[in-house]
Design an enzyme around this catalytic site. Structure first.
Site, short mmCIF file in Angstrom:
data_model
loop_
_atom_site.label_atom_id
_atom_site.label_comp_id
_atom_site.label_asym_id
_atom_site.label_seq_id
_atom_site.Cartn_x
_atom_site.Cartn_y
_atom_site.Cartn_z
N LYS A 118 -19.06 3.20 -69.15
CA LYS A 118 -18.74 4.96 -69.09
C LYS A 118 -17.59 5.01 -70.02
O LYS A 118 -17.75 5.81 -71.50
CB LYS A 118 -19.20 5.48 -68.71
N ASN A 141 -15.73 11.83 -65.99
CA ASN A 141 -15.41 11.42 -65.23
C ASN A 141 -14.22 11.08 -64.90
O ASN A 141 -14.00 10.01 -64.32
CB ASN A 141 -16.99 10.88 -64.42
N HIS A 190 -24.18 3.01 -55.57
CA HIS A 190 -24.56 3.97 -55.14
C HIS A 190 -25.52 3.97 -54.05
O HIS A 190 -26.17 4.44 -54.31
CB HIS A 190 -24.17 4.98 -55.97
#
Length: 457
Positions: A118, A141, A190
């Protein structure tokens, strides 16, 4: 645009995005309260960014404050705490900083999500859009919260906002509407927060939720979960692949990155840049960035200029030192198994890997398979060391270290001339360090001591 004047807004969590959200809400006339489980001494200088008149509730949360709010702005790292559940039950609206900020920007919005890549892709798209000469914001982010783009030239109609979006941030989006949204990949990560991979993929796919048929969804066609998660999106889906030729989208051939836009001739871009050679995952990132920037209005020449100007980001397989025939690499941003596998697969040198930290619920078997091909040894630290040891011990020699400093010392003893010592943890940092940057700093300092000692010998 969301009406905030006179509303009671509660901002939960005082990281950088929480501070930015409090500033935005206060500037729009809201009565703002901020709350964090940490006390003032732990938050320190972060509190200096709060506007005058903001009420502070620190060192814990008050159910009454949550229930009484007109709007709650939730920081992405905050889990579903009891006070939040009570507020939802009372009908209080809950949003996130990124969703909130998107209500106040009118610029072209490009959003990038995925398990890995990302930050590289977001930065690369930012470089390409800056080459257009339009005011360009790059954040989310990645660093600067989107709220910091509000009331700047980048947030106005002529501007561009390029945003890295995590799954945590996407959990709270509703009207967030990127002109171009990118899903790079969906791999195990996650799983300490999501019940399964489908739930994790669904959170990622929320990036496309408010798009229309006039928008674009850029998706990795080699990723089955990403493809499944984007079935039925309203926007036009454009694929990319670093493994095969596509009739439309982005792909590689022997000598170039190739972009084939709808109703356009194929465009060829350099594939010989040092950070791209032999790095299939970065080739995929570059293809996604080229597609996103071209569909957001960059010309071929502008996209090429951004590609050529790009510099790899810190803590992503960054060469730190080379001494005694051993190269030392900082890949502290490798916080899950798939990221480490992608970075090490086909590595040019035998690797002594330093890994470990707080386990995120993934399977270390793919890492064992990769290290069986490229690994000399592994040095394990942190809470996940036992679990990693059980997966890796049959693939290569494994040793344990109680600290990063001792891990670097052990790795140097295990390395042979021509090898690489690589910090790529496959875990989060929070058992031993403040964040991945702090982990990298400690690693680099330890490497500097080892290198200085060798050069003095």
């Amino acid at each position: 645009m969301l009406a905030l004047n006179g509303k009671s807004v509660l901002v939960v969590g005082l990281g950088r995005s929480g501070i930015a959200a409090a500033q935005l809400c206060a500037a729009r006339g809201a009565r703002v309260t901020v709350t964090d489980k940490r006390d003032a001494s732990a938050l320190g200088a972060a509190l200096d960014g709060l506007p005058a008149g903001v009420t502070r509730e620190l060192g814990g949360h008050s159910r009454e404050t949550f229930v009484a709010a007109d709007l709650i702005v939730l920081s992405p790292g905050v889990p579903e705490i009891p006070e939040l559940a009570a507020a939802r039950a009372a009908g209080v609206a809950v949003t996130g900083e990124m969703e909130l900020a998107s209500r106040f920007v009118s610029s072209t919005l490009i959003a990038i999500t995925g398990t890995n890549g990302k930050s590289t892709t977001t930065t690369l798209v930012g470089d390409m859009m800056r080459a257009t000469g339009r005011p360009t914001f790059v954040g989310g982010n990645l660093g600067e919260p989107l709220a910091e783009a509000v009331a700047t030239p980048a947030g106005d109609a002529r501007g561009v906002c390029v945003v890295e979006a995590s799954s945590f941030q996407l959990e709270t989006v509703d009207t967030f509407h990127p002109r171009v949204a990118v899903l790079l990949n969906v791999t195990a990560d996650h799983l300490d927060r999501y019940p399964d991979m489908d739930a994790y993929a669904a959170a990622k796919a929320r990036i496309f939720g408010a798009q229309t048929a006039d928008d674009f969804a850029v998706v990795n066609v080699e990723d089955p979960l990403a493809m499944r998660a984007t079935q039925g999106v309203t926007s036009r889906r454009i694929g990319f692949s670093s493994a095969r030729t596509l009739p439309e989208g982005g792909y590689t051939d022997e000598s170039a990155l190739v972009i084939k836009l709808p109703d356009h001739a194929p465009e060829r871009y350099a594939n010989s840049l040092p950070w791209l050679v032999g790095q299939r995952h970065n080739q995929a990132n570059a293809l996604a960035a080229l597609l996103a920037s071209r569909m957001a209005g960059a010309t071929q020449a502008e996209a090429r200029a951004g590609l050529l100007a790009f510099q790899p980001l810190a803590h992503r397989m960054e060469l730190v030192a080379d001494a005694g025939g051993v190269a030392y690499y900082d890949d502290s941003k490798g916080t899950n198994v798939s990221a480490v596998v992608a970075a090490l697969d086909g590595f040019a040198r035998p690797v002594v890997l330093i890994a470990g930290g707080r386990d995120k619920g993934g399977d270390y078997a793919p890492l064992a398979a990769t290290l069986g091909r490229v690994g000399r040894a592994a040095v394990l630290i942190g809470e996940a060391a036992d679990k990693m040891d059980a997966s890796l011990r049959d693939a290569l020699p494994v040793v344990r270290a109680p600290s990063m400093e001792e891990a670097v010392e052990a790795a140097r003893r295990l390395a042979q001339p021509g090898d690489a010592v690589v910090l790529s943890p496959a875990c989060s940092s929070f058992d031993m360090f403040r964040d991945y940057k702090h982990r990298a700093d400690v690693f680099r300092a330890a490497v500097a001591r080892v290198v200085a000692r060798e050069r003095a010998a």
